[in-house]
Design an enzyme around this catalytic site. Sequence first.
Site, PDB file in Angstrom:
ATOM      1  N   LYS A  86      -2.757  11.538   7.027  1.00  0.00           N
ATOM      2  CA  LYS A  86      -3.406  12.063   5.807  1.00  0.00           C
ATOM      3  C   LYS A  86      -4.245  10.988   5.125  1.00  0.00           C
ATOM      4  O   LYS A  86      -5.386  11.231   4.739  1.00  0.00           O
ATOM      5  CB  LYS A  86      -2.331  12.572   4.837  1.00  0.00           C
ATOM      6  CG  LYS A  86      -2.822  12.797   3.416  1.00  0.00           C
ATOM      7  CD  LYS A  86      -1.709  13.226   2.486  1.00  0.00           C
ATOM      8  CE  LYS A  86      -0.882  12.131   1.878  1.00  0.00           C
ATOM      9  NZ  LYS A  86      -1.382  11.505   0.649  1.00  0.00           N
ATOM     10  N   ASN A  87      -3.653   9.800   4.959  1.00  0.00           N
ATOM     11  CA  ASN A  87      -4.330   8.781   4.152  1.00  0.00           C
ATOM     12  C   ASN A  87      -5.475   8.093   4.894  1.00  0.00           C
ATOM     13  O   ASN A  87      -6.253   7.356   4.284  1.00  0.00           O
ATOM     14  CB  ASN A  87      -3.320   7.759   3.626  1.00  0.00           C
ATOM     15  CG  ASN A  87      -2.436   8.377   2.557  1.00  0.00           C
ATOM     16  OD1 ASN A  87      -2.722   9.474   2.068  1.00  0.00           O
ATOM     17  ND2 ASN A  87      -1.358   7.702   2.204  1.00  0.00           N
ATOM     18  N   CYS A 144      -0.044   9.369 -12.857  1.00  0.00           N
ATOM     19  CA  CYS A 144       0.638  10.397 -12.083  1.00  0.00           C
ATOM     20  C   CYS A 144       2.094  10.024 -11.990  1.00  0.00           C
ATOM     21  O   CYS A 144       2.517   8.985 -12.489  1.00  0.00           O
ATOM     22  CB  CYS A 144      -0.009  10.612 -10.725  1.00  0.00           C
ATOM     23  SG  CYS A 144       0.428   9.421  -9.510  1.00  0.00           S
ATOM     24  N   ARG A 180      -1.957   4.647 -12.300  1.00  0.00           N
ATOM     25  CA  ARG A 180      -2.812   4.448 -11.123  1.00  0.00           C
ATOM     26  C   ARG A 180      -4.234   4.184 -11.582  1.00  0.00           C
ATOM     27  O   ARG A 180      -5.112   5.039 -11.503  1.00  0.00           O
ATOM     28  CB  ARG A 180      -2.733   5.651 -10.186  1.00  0.00           C
ATOM     29  CG  ARG A 180      -1.314   5.933  -9.826  1.00  0.00           C
ATOM     30  CD  ARG A 180      -0.967   6.438  -8.491  1.00  0.00           C
ATOM     31  NE  ARG A 180      -1.781   6.265  -7.363  1.00  0.00           N
ATOM     32  CZ  ARG A 180      -1.822   7.164  -6.371  1.00  0.00           C
ATOM     33  NH1 ARG A 180      -1.137   8.268  -6.468  1.00  0.00           N
ATOM     34  NH2 ARG A 180      -2.555   6.941  -5.312  1.00  0.00           N
ATOM     35  N   ASP A 217       5.272   3.909   0.578  1.00  0.00           N
ATOM     36  CA  ASP A 217       5.358   5.338   0.906  1.00  0.00           C
ATOM     37  C   ASP A 217       6.599   5.680   1.733  1.00  0.00           C
ATOM     38  O   ASP A 217       6.832   6.857   2.026  1.00  0.00           O
ATOM     39  CB  ASP A 217       4.088   5.801   1.638  1.00  0.00           C
ATOM     40  CG  ASP A 217       2.873   5.795   0.728  1.00  0.00           C
ATOM     41  OD1 ASP A 217       3.044   5.684  -0.503  1.00  0.00           O
ATOM     42  OD2 ASP A 217       1.737   5.890   1.240  1.00  0.00           O
ATOM     43  N   ARG A 241       1.933  18.686   0.671  1.00  0.00           N
ATOM     44  CA  ARG A 241       0.710  17.888   0.467  1.00  0.00           C
ATOM     45  C   ARG A 241       0.542  16.877   1.591  1.00  0.00           C
ATOM     46  O   ARG A 241      -0.579  16.492   1.912  1.00  0.00           O
ATOM     47  CB  ARG A 241       0.788  17.133  -0.866  1.00  0.00           C
ATOM     48  CG  ARG A 241       0.836  18.040  -2.057  1.00  0.00           C
ATOM     49  CD  ARG A 241       0.851  17.244  -3.315  1.00  0.00           C
ATOM     50  NE  ARG A 241      -0.307  16.347  -3.341  1.00  0.00           N
ATOM     51  CZ  ARG A 241      -0.594  15.516  -4.306  1.00  0.00           C
ATOM     52  NH1 ARG A 241       0.191  15.442  -5.353  1.00  0.00           N
ATOM     53  NH2 ARG A 241      -1.655  14.754  -4.255  1.00  0.00           N
TER      54      ARG A 241
HETATM   55  C1  EPZ Z   1      -2.986   4.630  -1.451  1.00  0.00           C
HETATM   56  O1  EPZ Z   1      -3.159   4.921  -2.829  1.00  0.00           O
HETATM   57  C2  EPZ Z   1      -2.246   5.803  -0.851  1.00  0.00           C
HETATM   58  N1  EPZ Z   1      -3.012   7.027  -1.074  1.00  0.00           N
HETATM   59  C3  EPZ Z   1      -0.870   5.924  -1.480  1.00  0.00           C
HETATM   60  O2  EPZ Z   1      -0.162   6.950  -0.789  1.00  0.00           O
HETATM   61  C4  EPZ Z   1      -0.107   4.618  -1.282  1.00  0.00           C
HETATM   62  O3  EPZ Z   1       1.133   4.701  -1.953  1.00  0.00           O
HETATM   63  C5  EPZ Z   1      -0.934   3.454  -1.865  1.00  0.00           C
HETATM   64  O4  EPZ Z   1      -2.253   3.428  -1.258  1.00  0.00           O
HETATM   65  C6  EPZ Z   1      -0.298   2.102  -1.616  1.00  0.00           C
HETATM   66  O5  EPZ Z   1      -0.118   1.899  -0.251  1.00  0.00           O
HETATM   67  C7  EPZ Z   1      -4.014   7.336  -0.277  1.00  0.00           C
HETATM   68  O6  EPZ Z   1      -4.374   6.625   0.638  1.00  0.00           O
HETATM   69  C8  EPZ Z   1      -4.673   8.642  -0.515  1.00  0.00           C
HETATM   70  P1  EPZ Z   1      -3.728   1.344  -4.338  1.00  0.00           P
HETATM   71  P2  EPZ Z   1      -4.171   4.027  -3.700  1.00  0.00           P
HETATM   72  O7  EPZ Z   1      -5.043   1.394  -5.030  1.00  0.00           O
HETATM   73  O8  EPZ Z   1      -5.237   3.487  -2.840  1.00  0.00           O
HETATM   74  C9  EPZ Z   1      -2.972  -1.034  -8.377  1.00  0.00           C
HETATM   75  C10 EPZ Z   1       1.142   8.900  -0.573  1.00  0.00           C
HETATM   76  O9  EPZ Z   1       2.347   9.120  -0.858  1.00  0.00           O
HETATM   77  N2  EPZ Z   1      -4.389  -0.772  -8.663  1.00  0.00           N
HETATM   78  O10 EPZ Z   1      -3.645   0.611  -3.050  1.00  0.00           O
HETATM   79  O11 EPZ Z   1      -4.557   4.836  -4.890  1.00  0.00           O
HETATM   80  C11 EPZ Z   1      -2.121   0.235  -8.335  1.00  0.00           C
HETATM   81  O12 EPZ Z   1      -1.707   0.620  -9.608  1.00  0.00           O
HETATM   82  C12 EPZ Z   1       0.243   8.130  -1.514  1.00  0.00           C
HETATM   83  O13 EPZ Z   1       0.620   9.302   0.477  1.00  0.00           O
HETATM   84  C13 EPZ Z   1      -4.995  -1.401  -9.728  1.00  0.00           C
HETATM   85  O14 EPZ Z   1      -4.372  -2.165 -10.458  1.00  0.00           O
HETATM   86  O15 EPZ Z   1      -3.217   2.854  -4.125  1.00  0.00           O
HETATM   87  C14 EPZ Z   1      -0.997  -0.178  -7.426  1.00  0.00           C
HETATM   88  O16 EPZ Z   1      -0.053  -0.920  -8.160  1.00  0.00           O
HETATM   89  C15 EPZ Z   1       0.825   7.931  -2.860  1.00  0.00           C
HETATM   90  N3  EPZ Z   1      -6.314  -1.144  -9.978  1.00  0.00           N
HETATM   91  C16 EPZ Z   1      -1.670  -1.123  -6.423  1.00  0.00           C
HETATM   92  O17 EPZ Z   1      -2.890  -1.542  -7.060  1.00  0.00           O
HETATM   93  C17 EPZ Z   1      -7.050  -0.317  -9.185  1.00  0.00           C
HETATM   94  O18 EPZ Z   1      -8.256  -0.135  -9.428  1.00  0.00           O
HETATM   95  C18 EPZ Z   1      -2.000  -0.470  -5.100  1.00  0.00           C
HETATM   96  O19 EPZ Z   1      -2.636   0.797  -5.318  1.00  0.00           O
HETATM   97  C19 EPZ Z   1      -6.434   0.303  -8.089  1.00  0.00           C
HETATM   98  C20 EPZ Z   1      -5.091   0.061  -7.840  1.00  0.00           C
END
Ligand code: EPZ
Length: 421
Positions: free
Chosen positions: A22-23, A117, A122, A308, A400
């Site tokens: 998915k991701n 969320c 996020r 995850d 999902r």
């Molecule tokens: C991706 O989300 C995945 N989603 C998530 O999977 C997964 O948990 C996550 O990466 C971490 O591996 C998809 O790929 C669609 P991040 P993403 O930006 O990219 C912080 C699932 O269950 N951050 O890597 O949105 C954030 O708060 C989902 O399938 C900032 O501070 O996650 C987090 O602590 C849920 N500023 C860390 O970075 C930003 O601009 C990593 O988040 C962006 C993120």
Amino acid sequence: MDKFVIQGGTQLRGDVTVSGAKNAALPILAATLLTDAPVVLHGIPNLADLTAMCELLGDLGVSISRENSTTLRCQVQSTDNSHACYDRVRKMRGSICVLGPMLARRGYARVGMPGGCVIGSRPIDLHLRGLRALGAEIELDGGDIIAKTDRLRGASVFMGGPFGSTVLGTANVLMAAVLAEGVTIIESAACEPEVEDLVDVLNAMGAKITGGGTSRLIIEGVRELGGVEHTIIPDRIEAGTFMMAAAITGGEVNVRNARIDHLYAVVDKLRDAGLHVESAGGGLTVAAGQRLTPVDVTTHPYPGFPTDLQAQLMALLCLVDGNSAIIEKIFPDRYMHMAELLRLGANIRKEGPVAIITGVESFVGAPVMASDLRASAALVLAGMAGRGETEVRRVYHIDRGYERIEEKLRPLGAKIQRTKE
Ligand code: EPZ
């Protein structure tokens, strides 16, 4: 709304096949905005989040047809609408990754600002900072991000944040940089296999990117991209979930289409806990067989243990005699599953992002509520391992990200039925 009714106590045995990731599929679908040529994608699972992404791309002028159960043919037909409205983005946060490609290709994008969320805050500050570094003008208006540019220009961009590199932020900036003028260097890029799959697709479309799968991506901008035919990588999180399903029920499962090179941290932890994990014939076999021992796990960006799979691992550790610890370093509040596991008889304490789990002999069936995708998977695992009947409500969360999970689990011996709530 649907719920799962699970009769616990059967050991899972047999073969199960992992679907496409998915991701990986989400940003790769967004990349179809970067070209007028057709993009054919194989291995797209039938998931609610991907249906939502296809609907959003439809709004943005991409025509998408299903060639067979796992193949989509996508082609931009119109660029009249470049507004990804909040209603769409709110339901599926992955839709934020249309921002970079739309900006790069059309010079304009309006995308609803995603809110928080259930797994925690996020933010998207790193996405916006990266796009600004490439020369985008970005403002907020009425809850929407409005991004504009005459032409993006290559730059050095740092994608590390307080909790590690951002996965979708890297994808967003990468998709913008492929059409920018000059060279972009993304430092502290996310190394997740899903980002590497995106790099492979973009290169096959004519982009010039080196360093895929590493923390330094070098992108030489090109004027346009062409079409591509590509097969999405297998879903390492679905694979890990089935591995833990074998472990928690004391069974033996061959998880086909699971790539060990994407799952080293998970395999390592399961072996530490005393499970037998073998790589054979394009899959991974997990066998229980002996008494498990407690482990300590910290979630990290790839190649570390994935956030995850934290909820599913917690369900498993609840039944391991002794004390285990989990430290959630990516989303420190991602513990919604804990309260529901307690309802099933687990013994867990939490101090900030640290959860201490003391093993109990068994879960005791009860009605529980799914709160997010991976939390729901953890509850299904707990239900299968528990005594008596467990009802997992609100299974739309699990739909999902897991393709017909009950239909994959039943042939392994699971007693799980989908019924109306
Ligand atoms: C991706 O989300 C995945 N989603 C998530 O999977 C997964 O948990 C996550 O990466 C971490 O591996 C998809 O790929 C669609 P991040 P993403 O930006 O990219 C912080 C699932 O269950 N951050 O890597 O949105 C954030 O708060 C989902 O399938 C900032 O501070 O996650 C987090 O602590 C849920 N500023 C860390 O970075 C930003 O601009 C990593 O988040 C962006 C993120």
